[in-house]
Scaffold this motif. Structure first.
Motif, PDB file in Angstrom:
ATOM      1  N   PRO A 183       1.117  -1.293  -0.072  1.00  0.00           N
ATOM      2  CA  PRO A 183      -0.027  -0.537  -0.056  1.00  0.00           C
ATOM      3  C   PRO A 183       0.987   1.598  -0.067  1.00  0.00           C
ATOM      4  O   PRO A 183       1.968   1.483   0.599  1.00  0.00           O
ATOM      5  N   LEU A 184       0.544   2.491  -0.681  1.00  0.00           N
ATOM      6  CA  LEU A 184       0.418   3.622  -0.772  1.00  0.00           C
ATOM      7  C   LEU A 184       0.039   4.973  -0.619  1.00  0.00           C
ATOM      8  O   LEU A 184      -1.477   4.620  -0.094  1.00  0.00           O
ATOM      9  N   PRO A 185       0.942   5.707   0.095  1.00  0.00           N
ATOM     10  CA  PRO A 185      -0.060   6.862   0.609  1.00  0.00           C
ATOM     11  C   PRO A 185      -0.914   7.299   0.219  1.00  0.00           C
ATOM     12  O   PRO A 185      -0.537   7.259  -1.392  1.00  0.00           O
ATOM     13  N   ASN A 186      -2.101   7.670  -0.449  1.00  0.00           N
ATOM     14  CA  ASN A 186      -3.299   8.492  -1.331  1.00  0.00           C
ATOM     15  C   ASN A 186      -3.405   7.706  -1.831  1.00  0.00           C
ATOM     16  O   ASN A 186      -4.209   7.846  -3.083  1.00  0.00           O
ATOM     17  N   ALA A 187      -3.419   6.191  -1.962  1.00  0.00           N
ATOM     18  CA  ALA A 187      -4.119   4.903  -2.841  1.00  0.00           C
ATOM     19  C   ALA A 187      -5.217   4.657  -2.165  1.00  0.00           C
ATOM     20  O   ALA A 187      -5.557   3.490  -2.850  1.00  0.00           O
ATOM     21  N   GLY A 188      -5.968   5.071  -1.325  1.00  0.00           N
ATOM     22  CA  GLY A 188      -7.138   4.676  -0.798  1.00  0.00           C
ATOM     23  C   GLY A 188      -6.785   4.140   0.562  1.00  0.00           C
ATOM     24  O   GLY A 188      -5.862   2.999   0.991  1.00  0.00           O
ATOM     25  N   PRO A 189      -8.110   4.049   1.641  1.00  0.00           N
ATOM     26  CA  PRO A 189      -7.851   3.281   2.402  1.00  0.00           C
ATOM     27  C   PRO A 189      -7.396   1.942   2.763  1.00  0.00           C
ATOM     28  O   PRO A 189      -8.239   1.469   1.651  1.00  0.00           O
ATOM     29  N   LEU A 190      -6.753   1.463   3.497  1.00  0.00           N
ATOM     30  CA  LEU A 190      -6.558   0.376   3.741  1.00  0.00           C
ATOM     31  C   LEU A 190      -7.692  -0.917   4.383  1.00  0.00           C
ATOM     32  O   LEU A 190      -8.078  -0.098   5.168  1.00  0.00           O
ATOM     33  N   LEU A 191      -7.377  -2.257   3.656  1.00  0.00           N
ATOM     34  CA  LEU A 191      -8.618  -2.881   4.574  1.00  0.00           C
ATOM     35  C   LEU A 191      -7.687  -4.140   5.023  1.00  0.00           C
ATOM     36  O   LEU A 191      -6.918  -4.210   4.013  1.00  0.00           O
ATOM     37  N   LYS A 192      -7.498  -3.687   6.324  1.00  0.00           N
ATOM     38  CA  LYS A 192      -6.813  -4.952   6.510  1.00  0.00           C
ATOM     39  C   LYS A 192      -7.053  -6.446   7.318  1.00  0.00           C
ATOM     40  O   LYS A 192      -8.727  -6.851   7.696  1.00  0.00           O
ATOM     41  N   ILE A 193      -6.576  -7.076   6.797  1.00  0.00           N
ATOM     42  CA  ILE A 193      -7.085  -8.449   6.487  1.00  0.00           C
ATOM     43  C   ILE A 193      -5.908  -9.397   7.895  1.00  0.00           C
ATOM     44  O   ILE A 193      -4.476  -8.974   6.910  1.00  0.00           O
ATOM     45  N   ASN A 194      -6.224 -10.639   8.005  1.00  0.00           N
ATOM     46  CA  ASN A 194      -5.272 -11.742   9.372  1.00  0.00           C
ATOM     47  C   ASN A 194      -6.179 -12.569   9.327  1.00  0.00           C
ATOM     48  O   ASN A 194      -6.837 -12.584  10.068  1.00  0.00           O
ATOM     49  N   ALA A 195      -5.210 -14.000   8.674  1.00  0.00           N
ATOM     50  CA  ALA A 195      -5.689 -14.956   9.232  1.00  0.00           C
ATOM     51  C   ALA A 195      -5.873 -15.565  10.523  1.00  0.00           C
ATOM     52  O   ALA A 195      -6.537 -16.211  10.848  1.00  0.00           O
ATOM     53  N   ASN A 196      -5.578 -14.875  11.643  1.00  0.00           N
ATOM     54  CA  ASN A 196      -4.802 -15.265  12.631  1.00  0.00           C
ATOM     55  C   ASN A 196      -5.919 -14.491  13.269  1.00  0.00           C
ATOM     56  O   ASN A 196      -5.942 -14.283  14.904  1.00  0.00           O
ATOM     57  N   GLN A 197      -6.739 -13.912  12.778  1.00  0.00           N
ATOM     58  CA  GLN A 197      -7.971 -12.738  13.430  1.00  0.00           C
ATOM     59  C   GLN A 197      -7.617 -11.640  14.826  1.00  0.00           C
ATOM     60  O   GLN A 197      -8.108 -11.187  15.522  1.00  0.00           O
ATOM     61  N   ARG A 198      -6.194 -11.039  14.213  1.00  0.00           N
ATOM     62  CA  ARG A 198      -5.845  -9.601  14.937  1.00  0.00           C
ATOM     63  C   ARG A 198      -6.598  -8.481  14.030  1.00  0.00           C
ATOM     64  O   ARG A 198      -6.969  -7.179  14.308  1.00  0.00           O
TER      65      ARG A 198
END
Ligand code: ZN
Length: 433
Positions: free
Chosen positions: A330-345
């Motif tokens: 991810p880079l700045p100004n390319a949109g918010p992050l959808l945060k994904i983690n297999a271990n449910q963090r």
């Protein structure tokens, strides 16, 4: 009152400057909402049952919601969750320390700050004082302190790796103790008490943090970046606040939009004002009771609800690219992050990703994914905590930063506007998931 990206970033700078502590962040949020017609509620009083706009503050946490005219016992919620606290330092008891002619402030490390980033900055004191009469005073000083780094002449190896002892090396200087009179003037508690307009001798208790005093600023070849303290996570609180103000202005129906900004996320959220505490659950209990909901109807409402857990994440760092996932960058100004983690963090799952995609389409904004390198486990957020407590479907998002947990972090200017648009769309869009 739709603000341009330029106006938004300026206003975020003001919001952060006015919010040097979690207590200030909650209060400033409540004040801005009150100015827009939200009714301030007390937890110690009955809450009105009629439709309206409401806000309630508990210590450094704030909840605000709009009860639309068509609200019923099974009306679901759309909650934007965030946190008001940031890592740094907090005043210890016996906060004035005299050492070798200097007056210093005794401090305890709060959360996980990048210690080196706090060196050689002019620092403020900010927080709440409770006086003998039981009154709580919010107070903030101007620049009064500094954690000075040791000169390189006295530490020739420093550039081989700076080691800072949390107790020995991070104590701020605040004045000189040349005469007893000067020491009295530099009494740490007296300095913050004076900012509150009370006598230090009247103060029975205090929660006071140290905050950077530097004004937030834009920078970059195209002025595309923004530098400020506490972007983690006042960027999310601010976006949620603006989104809720939009919802108040444009009207909403078929759901209850809510901003939930908790304290103590940086410590794990376990407190009465943290996301692991009962604040949100108790408020939801009162809201649905006022709507005449049975337990089954309330469960029905929560089953149809969504929680957008917004917290700052990481952009790919060009100097440390090996610390990031090789494919998701991810880079700045390319949109918010959808945060994904297999271990449910992070809580994001397939329906959550689909909900977020619908929100981004409705808002007309880009989005990008964040996932950790397997060798470097990620942090966590309030998302898994609230979804475990309440069972509400939850998605983790947030804007990408560099220098997270530094005294001065950085983000992209456009991402603040993106997240605000996403918050507004989350509070208004028809969702089919
Ligand atoms: Zn955070």
């Amino acid at each position: 009152m739709s603000l341009s990206a330029d106006e938004l970033i300026e206003d975020l700078g003001r919001f952060v400057t006015e919010s040097p502590s979690s207590y200030h962040a909650a209060e400033v949020t409540a004040q801005r909402l009150s100015a827009a017609g939200f009714t301030r509620l007390s937890e110690q009083q009955d809450w009105p049952a009629q439709p309206g706009r409401y806000v309630v503050v508990r210590d450094g946490a704030v909840l605000a919601w709009i009860l639309p005219d068509d609200a019923a016992a099974t009306t679901p919620l759309r909650i934007l969750g965030a946190h008001t606290d940031s890592p740094g330092f907090k005043l210890k008891p016996k906060s004035t320390v005299i050492s070798h002619g200097w007056v210093q402030a005794g401090t305890e490390v709060y959360g996980g700050p990048l210690l080196n980033s706090w060196l050689d900055r002019e620092l403020r004191l900010a927080g709440r004082l409770v006086t003998r009469d039981g009154a709580t005073h919010l107070a903030a000083t101007g620049p009064v302190a500094r954690i000075p780094q040791l000169a390189i002449h006295l530490d020739r190896q420093v550039n081989e790796g700076l080691k800072l002892g949390k107790q020995q090396h991070t104590t701020p200087v605040l004045g000189l103790a040349g005469s007893s009179e000067a020491a009295a003037e530099a009494d740490v508690l007296a300095v913050i008490a004076a900012a509150a307009g009370v006598e230090a001798s009247e103060v029975d208790g205090y929660d006071v943090v140290v905050a950077d005093s530097q004004t937030p600023a834009r920078f970059g070849a195209q002025h595309e970046f923004f530098a400020s303290g506490r972007l983690d996570n006042l960027s999310s609180v601010y976006a949620g606040l603006q989104g809720l103000l939009d919802a108040a202005e444009n009207g909403t129906g078929g759901m209850i939009p809510m901003l939930a900004a908790f304290d103590h996320e940086e410590l794990g959220s376990a407190s009465r004002s943290g996301a692991a505490g009962p604040f949100l659950e108790e408020a939801l209990g009162r809201i649905y009771e006022a709507l005449g909901a049975t337990a089954a109807q309330r469960a029905q409402a929560l089953a149809g609800s969504w929680h957008l857990s917004s917290d700052a994440g990481h952009a790919v760092h060009p100097n440390y690219s090996e610390r990031h996932d090789p494919a998701n960058r991810p880079l700045p100004n390319a949109g918010p992050l959808l945060k994904i983690n297999a271990n449910q963090r992070y809580t994001t799952d397939a329906p959550g990703a689909a909900m977020w995609a619908q929100v981004c389409r409705a808002a007309g904004i880009p989005s990008q994914e964040f996932v950790s390198n397997n060798d470097i486990p990620c942090g966590s957020t309030i998302g898994p905590i609230t979804s475990t407590r309440l069972g509400i479907r939850t998605v983790d998002v947030g804007i990408p930063l560099l220098s997270m947990h530094s005294a001065r972090e950085m983000c992209g200017v456009d991402d603040v506007a993106h997240l605000r648009s996403a918050a507004a769309a989350f509070f208004s869009a028809e969702l089919t998931v």
